[in-house]
Design an enzyme around this catalytic site. Structure first.
Site, PDB file in Angstrom:
ATOM      1  N   LYS A  53       6.314 -12.018  -6.390  1.00 50.48           N
ATOM      2  CA  LYS A  53       5.805 -13.315  -6.843  1.00 50.48           C
ATOM      3  C   LYS A  53       6.896 -14.222  -7.409  1.00 50.48           C
ATOM      4  CE  LYS A  53       1.044 -12.017  -7.690  1.00 50.48           C
ATOM      5  NZ  LYS A  53       0.400 -11.144  -8.656  1.00 50.48           N
TER       6      LYS A  53
ATOM      7  N   ASP B 299       7.999  -3.663  -6.952  1.00 53.02           N
ATOM      8  CA  ASP B 299       7.803  -4.061  -5.558  1.00 53.02           C
ATOM      9  C   ASP B 299       6.365  -3.856  -5.142  1.00 53.02           C
ATOM     10  OD1 ASP B 299      10.185  -4.788  -4.545  1.00 53.02           O
ATOM     11  OD2 ASP B 299      10.597  -2.882  -3.539  1.00 53.02           O
TER      12      ASP B 299
ATOM     13  N   GLY C  35       9.817   1.087  -3.684  1.00 51.58           N
ATOM     14  CA  GLY C  35       9.087   2.028  -2.839  1.00 51.58           C
ATOM     15  C   GLY C  35      10.056   2.993  -2.170  1.00 51.58           C
TER      16      GLY C  35
ATOM     17  N   PRO D 206      22.884  49.102  -6.332  1.00 53.84           N
ATOM     18  CA  PRO D 206      23.561  49.410  -5.059  1.00 53.84           C
ATOM     19  C   PRO D 206      23.514  48.235  -4.092  1.00 53.84           C
ATOM     20  CG  PRO D 206      21.577  50.780  -5.346  1.00 53.84           C
ATOM     21  CD  PRO D 206      21.718  49.956  -6.582  1.00 53.84           C
TER      22      PRO D 206
HETATM   23  N1  SAH Z   1      12.738   2.231   0.812  1.00 58.17           N
HETATM   24  C1  SAH Z   1      11.519   2.574   1.506  1.00 58.17           C
HETATM   25  C2  SAH Z   1      11.379   1.827   2.794  1.00 58.17           C
HETATM   26  C3  SAH Z   1      11.341   0.334   2.636  1.00 58.17           C
HETATM   27  S1  SAH Z   1      11.094  -0.533   4.110  1.00 58.17           S
HETATM   28  C4  SAH Z   1      11.476   4.084   1.721  1.00 58.17           C
HETATM   29  O1  SAH Z   1      12.476   4.787   1.537  1.00 58.17           O
HETATM   30  O2  SAH Z   1      10.403   4.586   2.026  1.00 58.17           O
HETATM   31  C5  SAH Z   1       9.350  -0.705   4.144  1.00 58.17           C
HETATM   32  C6  SAH Z   1       8.777   0.133   5.248  1.00 58.17           C
HETATM   33  O3  SAH Z   1       8.683   1.474   4.831  1.00 58.17           O
HETATM   34  C7  SAH Z   1       7.400  -0.225   5.664  1.00 58.17           C
HETATM   35  O4  SAH Z   1       7.386  -1.306   6.567  1.00 58.17           O
HETATM   36  C8  SAH Z   1       6.957   1.032   6.333  1.00 58.17           C
HETATM   37  O5  SAH Z   1       7.523   1.156   7.614  1.00 58.17           O
HETATM   38  C9  SAH Z   1       7.594   2.084   5.472  1.00 58.17           C
HETATM   39  N2  SAH Z   1       6.678   2.586   4.444  1.00 58.17           N
HETATM   40  C10 SAH Z   1       6.831   2.525   3.114  1.00 58.17           C
HETATM   41  N3  SAH Z   1       5.823   3.149   2.484  1.00 58.17           N
HETATM   42  C11 SAH Z   1       5.001   3.621   3.433  1.00 58.17           C
HETATM   43  C12 SAH Z   1       3.791   4.370   3.441  1.00 58.17           C
HETATM   44  N4  SAH Z   1       3.204   4.782   2.318  1.00 58.17           N
HETATM   45  N5  SAH Z   1       3.253   4.679   4.633  1.00 58.17           N
HETATM   46  C13 SAH Z   1       3.829   4.321   5.776  1.00 58.17           C
HETATM   47  N6  SAH Z   1       4.967   3.620   5.834  1.00 58.17           N
HETATM   48  C14 SAH Z   1       5.552   3.272   4.687  1.00 58.17           C
END
Ligand code: SAH
Length: 399
Positions: A217, A195, A248, A43
């Site tokens: 490097k 990176d 990152g 329902p």
């Molecule tokens: N592409 C990444 C950002 C690259 S620029 C992303 O999407 O997260 C790099 C900056 O990201 C650093 O200077 C810092 O401001 C931030 N950053 C990356 N990893 C971090 C972490 N574990 N803690 C705090 N800031 C971080």
């Protein structure tokens, strides 16, 4: 209680689901995925089930179960919240010699839904004498092993590797914040260009014969490091290696992902993009800060602070950011934080706006510091840090 495990191939076969609550909502997607024609009798149904009905993915009879409903079904799921109705459904199915699952009573059920998982072309289903949480736990353990390839070694070795380059966002720092897809591809890499900010523990997973190129490097020479990175990626990929570019966070948030993508496309190298968890959102979240909150802030802006506001090279409209009341998430802003705070205050942001500095977010070294826009310049901050400015920063929850 022992069961005889079989795999039902339901494509094109009618499956009757009685009941439209959360249990039905959990089972129906898999049934549809298996190609079953789902007939739902209830329902009322959950929003998700209603959406399936509205889009024609299943047929919904909007009424209670009635005698004769099991006719034509190959398989029946009794999933109402009324045991008497479930019993009636199961009894009718039994009389018609149709297998049925009673969601409310394993003992009284002719068939059981097993805890299942699928990865690549393997599926595994677990039953544990009617103990669903134990079955689910074992299923999860097997699923994890399947994903790492540990259970399936011969096949992992012979599986055709992907070709070209994968640009993978590795997440903000903690190694297990990479996505499942990213991890799977990383395990197949022959060359990894990494990176500094990508979680280094991930590199430990790689076999000894995987070439690891540390982007930080690379020699500059006549070219910038970015050109060197692009060249290494393209060159190795053209030589037939599967290359992972591990970045990152998310590669497309201040990550030069676009340039690397272009380099691959220009060279005719097959390339795929795997999004990552960006520190811009995950950093605040890991510190108990939500970048939006329904009642107070409806927008957030992610800004790089690597160019100070007064610099002619700056492409940020600091005045507009100063006048908005949204959350500002500043990356790469440690060095220029005093100049940034000043520009925001000059442009109209309240000097008492709350600020939180999250360093090494999501890692075991994570720290959080609080200040205001006015004191940001004189408050300690160390790279890498995400700086959050605005009302949400003041509502940080202790985790
Ligand atoms: N592409 C990444 C950002 C690259 S620029 C992303 O999407 O997260 C790099 C900056 O990201 C650093 O200077 C810092 O401001 C931030 N950053 C990356 N990893 C971090 C972490 N574990 N803690 C705090 N800031 C971080």
């Amino acid at each position: 209680m022992s069961v005889y495990e079989i795999g039902l191939r339901l494509r094109g076969k009618t499956v009757l689901v009685v009941g439209g609550g959360t249990i039905a909502a959990r089972r129906v997607p898999r049934l549809l995925d298996a190609g079953a024609h789902v007939r739902l009798v209830a329902p009322e149904v959950t929003t998700t089930l209603g959406d399936y009905a509205a889009s024609g993915e299943l047929h919904w009879d909007e009424r209670p179960f009635a005698t004769g409903d099991t006719a034509g079904a190959w398989f029946v799921l009794a999933a109402t919240d009324d045991p008497a109705v479930n019993a009636a459904v199961a009894a009718e199915a039994e009389a018609d010699r149709i297998w049925s699952v009673r969601a409310d009573d394993a003992d009284a059920s002719d068939a059981w839904t097993l805890a299942s998982t699928a990865f690549d072309d393997v599926s595994v289903a677990v039953s544990a004498s009617g103990d669903p949480s134990r079955a689910a736990g074992i299923r999860d353990a097997v699923a994890a092993l399947l994903r790492t390839g540990d259970l399936d070694a011969p096949r992992t070795r012979t599986r055709r590797r992907p070709a070209g380059v994968a640009l993978i966002g590795a997440g903000p720092g903690d190694a297990d914040l990479i996505t499942l897809r990213g991890l799977e591809l990383l395990r197949q890499a022959e060359v990894v260009v990494s990176d500094r900010l990508a979680p280094q523990e991930l590199l430990d997973l790689l076999a000894d014969d995987v070439e690891i190129v540390d982007a930080a490097k690379l020699p500059y020479g006549r070219h910038t490091t970015q050109e060197q990175i692009n060249a290494v990626m393209v060159e190795r990929a053209l030589a037939g290696k599967f290359v992972v570019r591990l970045k990152g966070g998310d590669g497309f948030v201040f990550g030069r992902g676009a340039e690397e993508l272009d380099a691959c496309l220009d060279a005719g190298v097959p390339v795929q993009v795997v999004p990552g968890v960006s520190s811009s959102i995950a950093g605040p979240a890991a510190a108990g800060i939500s970048v939006t909150e329904r009642a107070i802030v409806h927008d957030f802006t992610v800004v790089t602070g690597h160019v100070p506001p007064a610099d002619p090279k700056s492409r940020v409209n600091w005045d507009a950011l100063a006048k908005s009341n949204g959350t500002l998430v500043m990356l790469m802003a440690v060095k220029n934080r005093a100049a940034i705070a000043e520009a925001l205050i000059d442009g109209g942001r309240d000097a008492s706006s709350p600020v939180r500095i999250v360093e090494n977010a999501t890692t075991k070294n994570q720290t959080v510091r609080g200040c205001t826009l006015e004191t940001l310049g004189s408050t300690e901050a160390n790279h890498p840090a995400v700086i959050v400015i605005g009302a949400v920063a003041g509502r940080r929850r202790e985790l």
